[in-house]
Design an enzyme around this catalytic site. Sequence first.
Site, PDB file in Angstrom:
ATOM      1  N   LYS A 189       0.886  -1.172   0.000  1.00 39.88           N
ATOM      2  CA  LYS A 189       0.000   0.000   0.000  1.00 39.88           C
ATOM      3  C   LYS A 189       0.917   1.213   0.000  1.00 39.88           C
ATOM      4  O   LYS A 189       1.500   1.576   1.024  1.00 39.88           O
ATOM      5  CB  LYS A 189      -0.877  -0.029   1.266  1.00 39.88           C
ATOM      6  N   GLU A 265       7.517   0.715  12.441  1.00 37.97           N
ATOM      7  CA  GLU A 265       8.634   1.677  12.440  1.00 37.97           C
ATOM      8  C   GLU A 265       7.965   3.041  12.476  1.00 37.97           C
ATOM      9  O   GLU A 265       7.368   3.465  11.492  1.00 37.97           O
ATOM     10  CB  GLU A 265       9.466   1.561  11.166  1.00 37.97           C
ATOM     11  N   CYS A 300      12.634  10.275   9.372  1.00 41.06           N
ATOM     12  CA  CYS A 300      12.208   9.738  10.677  1.00 41.06           C
ATOM     13  C   CYS A 300      13.262   9.944  11.749  1.00 41.06           C
ATOM     14  O   CYS A 300      12.943  10.235  12.891  1.00 41.06           O
ATOM     15  CB  CYS A 300      11.841   8.269  10.546  1.00 41.06           C
TER      16      CYS A 300
HETATM   17  P1  NAD Z   1       0.901   7.533   8.049  1.00 34.77           P
HETATM   18  O1  NAD Z   1       0.798   6.699   9.272  1.00 34.77           O
HETATM   19  O2  NAD Z   1      -0.126   8.584   7.840  1.00 34.77           O
HETATM   20  O3  NAD Z   1       0.849   6.624   6.747  1.00 34.77           O
HETATM   21  C1  NAD Z   1       1.752   5.548   6.508  1.00 34.77           C
HETATM   22  C2  NAD Z   1       1.081   4.521   5.615  1.00 34.77           C
HETATM   23  O4  NAD Z   1      -0.037   3.961   6.296  1.00 34.77           O
HETATM   24  C3  NAD Z   1       0.533   5.115   4.316  1.00 34.77           C
HETATM   25  O5  NAD Z   1       0.687   4.192   3.272  1.00 34.77           O
HETATM   26  C4  NAD Z   1      -0.946   5.312   4.626  1.00 34.77           C
HETATM   27  O6  NAD Z   1      -1.730   5.280   3.471  1.00 34.77           O
HETATM   28  C5  NAD Z   1      -1.225   4.119   5.522  1.00 34.77           C
HETATM   29  N1  NAD Z   1      -2.360   4.351   6.420  1.00 34.77           N
HETATM   30  C6  NAD Z   1      -2.845   5.532   6.882  1.00 34.77           C
HETATM   31  N2  NAD Z   1      -3.942   5.329   7.675  1.00 34.77           N
HETATM   32  C7  NAD Z   1      -4.121   3.988   7.720  1.00 34.77           C
HETATM   33  C8  NAD Z   1      -5.086   3.145   8.392  1.00 34.77           C
HETATM   34  N3  NAD Z   1      -6.059   3.634   9.144  1.00 34.77           N
HETATM   35  N4  NAD Z   1      -4.957   1.814   8.223  1.00 34.77           N
HETATM   36  C9  NAD Z   1      -3.969   1.289   7.485  1.00 34.77           C
HETATM   37  N5  NAD Z   1      -3.046   2.034   6.816  1.00 34.77           N
HETATM   38  C10 NAD Z   1      -3.126   3.366   6.930  1.00 34.77           C
HETATM   39  O7  NAD Z   1       2.367   8.146   8.062  1.00 34.77           O
HETATM   40  P2  NAD Z   1       3.009   9.157   6.997  1.00 34.77           P
HETATM   41  O8  NAD Z   1       2.449  10.503   7.250  1.00 34.77           O
HETATM   42  O9  NAD Z   1       2.921   8.594   5.623  1.00 34.77           O
HETATM   43  O10 NAD Z   1       4.543   9.102   7.416  1.00 34.77           O
HETATM   44  C11 NAD Z   1       5.108   9.941   8.332  1.00 34.77           C
HETATM   45  C12 NAD Z   1       5.426   9.200   9.600  1.00 34.77           C
HETATM   46  O11 NAD Z   1       6.268   8.082   9.327  1.00 34.77           O
HETATM   47  C13 NAD Z   1       6.201  10.027  10.599  1.00 34.77           C
HETATM   48  O12 NAD Z   1       5.690   9.824  11.882  1.00 34.77           O
HETATM   49  C14 NAD Z   1       7.614   9.464  10.491  1.00 34.77           C
HETATM   50  O13 NAD Z   1       8.425   9.672  11.608  1.00 34.77           O
HETATM   51  C15 NAD Z   1       7.353   8.035  10.243  1.00 34.77           C
HETATM   52  N6  NAD Z   1       8.526   7.378   9.659  1.00 34.77           N
HETATM   53  C16 NAD Z   1       9.207   6.457  10.405  1.00 34.77           C
HETATM   54  C17 NAD Z   1      10.342   5.813   9.892  1.00 34.77           C
HETATM   55  C18 NAD Z   1      11.095   4.765  10.683  1.00 34.77           C
HETATM   56  O14 NAD Z   1      11.933   4.059  10.110  1.00 34.77           O
HETATM   57  N7  NAD Z   1      10.855   4.616  11.966  1.00 34.77           N
HETATM   58  C19 NAD Z   1      10.770   6.133   8.593  1.00 34.77           C
HETATM   59  C20 NAD Z   1      10.059   7.098   7.861  1.00 34.77           C
HETATM   60  C21 NAD Z   1       8.922   7.704   8.404  1.00 34.77           C
END
Ligand code: NAD
Length: 494
Positions: A189, A265, A300
């Site tokens: 996704k 993550e 991140c």
């Molecule tokens: P997000 O949680 O909004 O979305 C991440 C993914 O999950 C997307 O593909 C989104 O479509 C999907 N998603 C959203 N709502 C969902 C639901 N209810 N059910 C299932 N899937 C769903 O995060 P984002 O805004 O895309 O990313 C930013 C975040 O990611 C920040 O908090 C950042 O720190 C974190 N991040 C962490 C790492 C790491 O390695 N720890 C790396 C990069 C980013």
Amino acid sequence: MLDQATIDTLRKAPVPPAQNLINGLSCAASDGQVMDVISPVDGSTLTTMPRSTATDADRAIAAARRAFDDGRWSDMAPAARKKIMFKWAELIEKHAPELAVLGVRNNGTEIAMALKAEPLGAAQTIRYYAEALDKVYGEIAPTDGNTLGMIHKTPVGVVGALIPWNFPLMIGAWKLGPALAAGCTVVVKPPETASLTLIRIAELALEAGLPAGVVNVVTGEGAVVGAAIAESMHVDVLTFTGSGTTGRRLIEASARSNMKRVYLELGGKSPNIVFADAPDLTKAAKISAAGIFRNSGQVCIAGARLLVERSIQEEFTDLLIKATESMKIGDPLDLGSAAGAVNSARQLKQNLAFVAEARALGRPVYGGEQLLAETGGFYMAPAIVSDVMPSDRLFREEVFGPVLAVTPFDSDEEAIALANGTEFGLASAVWTSNLSRAHRMIAKLRAGVVHVNTYGGADGTVPLGGVKQSGNGHDKSMHAMDKFFDLKTAWIAL
Ligand code: NAD
């Protein structure tokens, strides 16, 4: 490998409407709905992509299930699987310029970083796990002479991979590489605001010879497509990178459905601790500025909290401002830009709100204004906010933007308490010439990564994961493969 003239040509290439990839076939959403893909570079509509439904997600899961259950991938000879993954990495590298430019038009990351981290980083990761796939196998336990205890490592099954928008290819490969090497099949996704390149590399996987159905990609809203994957009874493991809010929902969905494993993550608010005895303050300032402001802070592990020893607070903040002033913020497709566009209008608004709140609290703020609004794109000057208190939202909450919170400290103990004083535990850094202090800090900092006299830049051979509410799994390195294996004991009477 990528010059400005090539970028300028590629940036004008029309982008056809994106399609899902299910069971090896490109297809629209089952009800034909699409969503606009907005470019953060200039706010224009780049193309459309399917606004898929739960039915589309289920079709992709069914395809991945069939592909797993009939063994078309997991039963293939390791040498053959390896060859396909190597070919895939080669194709990603071959198409790296187009992929990098398309990715930047989609998510706004500065091109120099995007090229290295995205297609080239993804190719490197796929190759790493291709090399590993025939070097990980089971064990024979030292049981008594009457029995043979064998421990098989078997692929878990169908993997749901939910990817964020900041580095979709790099992070996508961190999931796809070990999952495929273990013999699993995958439903990806992609993020709403950065789907295009993931679809493209999945097409390249088919071209490399990956059997249909082994990797499927379904675009759309997380709350619809992601949720359907999370709730499915036919997905065996979720591997997720994103926000804590979504992470929590995934654990709930797992509990409601088949108790699938959920590897998270998540975000961070990583402390970057600078002691007065840092070996080179100018260098520390330069690397710290890059450590928070590259990719507009949308990293991140970004060092989002600067904890600075009080005796050098003024000197170090000045050095930091100087380092920041030398970073060009603007067109992400200009090779000279040190940071490009913020990913979306929503993210920009949220970043600016954090800065406004800090100003309202009377904190001194350098930078932090919206830039280049006339382009229609989403740009922001890096912000350095001084004298941030532990009670401030900016101290505790992740911005995921170019906003640095600066807090002074007076002792090692206070630095450790401040550093550990949030719900996160992703990355951290310590700048000091004192070896004993460095080791003490490594031991005491509650974080998945501790840098000493540097920030960022770790390669694929080391794990990346968080503690506390920054996550519960690891991407990268051989440790990442554990997520995609089950252990099966065979107990044989002799
Ligand atoms: P997000 O949680 O909004 O979305 C991440 C993914 O999950 C997307 O593909 C989104 O479509 C999907 N998603 C959203 N709502 C969902 C639901 N209810 N059910 C299932 N899937 C769903 O995060 P984002 O805004 O895309 O990313 C930013 C975040 O990611 C920040 O908090 C950042 O720190 C974190 N991040 C962490 C790492 C790491 O390695 N720890 C790396 C990069 C980013």
